[in-house]
Scaffold this active site. Structure first.
Site, PDB file in Angstrom:
ATOM      1  N   LEU A 162       0.768  -1.147  -0.041  1.00 46.46           N
ATOM      2  CA  LEU A 162      -0.084   0.014  -0.017  1.00 46.46           C
ATOM      3  C   LEU A 162       0.951   1.189  -0.024  1.00 46.46           C
ATOM      4  O   LEU A 162       0.293   2.319   0.095  1.00 46.46           O
ATOM      5  CB  LEU A 162      -0.986   0.034   1.312  1.00 46.46           C
ATOM      6  N   MET A 192       8.903   4.670   5.385  1.00 45.15           N
ATOM      7  CA  MET A 192       8.887   3.132   5.042  1.00 45.15           C
ATOM      8  C   MET A 192      10.018   2.997   3.999  1.00 45.15           C
ATOM      9  O   MET A 192      10.741   1.920   4.169  1.00 45.15           O
ATOM     10  CB  MET A 192       7.664   2.940   4.082  1.00 45.15           C
ATOM     11  N   ASP A 218      23.572 -11.976   4.184  1.00 46.39           N
ATOM     12  CA  ASP A 218      23.761 -12.913   2.966  1.00 46.39           C
ATOM     13  C   ASP A 218      24.996 -12.977   2.699  1.00 46.39           C
ATOM     14  O   ASP A 218      25.513 -13.965   2.296  1.00 46.39           O
ATOM     15  CB  ASP A 218      23.151 -12.084   1.626  1.00 46.39           C
TER      16      ASP A 218
END
Length: 157
Positions: free
Chosen positions: A75, A113, A128
């Site tokens: 969103l 965000m 990673d």
């Protein structure tokens, strides 16, 4: 009672309509930590990791992630970011890398965000790249530190 802007009157998910909102300068700062073994941190600091420059790779990954936030978080509005900066600081005493992202724009909606996504993906990239030498790493404390601009004004942790 708090109103959830991402839900309509039926309780269904919706993208918030920002059409009528004023443009303003907006800034968000987020942070996080990647805890690791002392030898892993030393390897990163000295640039001796066989996969390459962990800090440079994490910085680029965080910047890319901020730009792709709307593709990852359903969103979120696609935003025209004017600046994304990532600071990765080793803390030798705490055996961790501290990550801080700062995102800026002039727009109708905030960049919280994007800053949080940048920190998250930078941390995941560190994990990673280093998981082969340190499976005990912990990504934690991802949080908003500060936001400026918009109708709700300024906020600081």
């Amino acid at each position: 009672m708090t109103h959830f802007t991402h839900l309509n009157e039926k309780g269904e998910a919706q993208m918030v309509d920002v059409t009528e909102k004023e443009f303003s300068q907006r800034i968000a700062v987020a942070s996080g930590i990647v805890q690791m073994q002392p030898n892993t941190l030393k390897m990163i600091i000295e640039g001796k990791h066989k996969k390459g420059d962990v800090l440079a790779t994490a910085r680029i990954a965080g910047i890319q992630a901020a730009k792709k936030t709307a593709d990852l978080i359903p969103l979120c509005h696609p935003l025209f970011l004017t600046s994304v900066k990532l600071d990765l600081s080793p803390d030798i005493e705490a055996n961790c890398l501290k990550i801080q992202a700062t995102c800026k724009l002039s727009g109708q909606t905030g960049v919280e965000m994007e800053a949080l996504t940048a920190v998250s993906v930078a941390g995941l990239t560190i994990y990673d790249m280093c998981k082969a030498v340190d499976k005990e790493m912990v990504i934690s404390s991802i949080q908003l530190e500060e936001k400026k601009g918009g109708k709700s004004g300024n906020w600081q942790r």
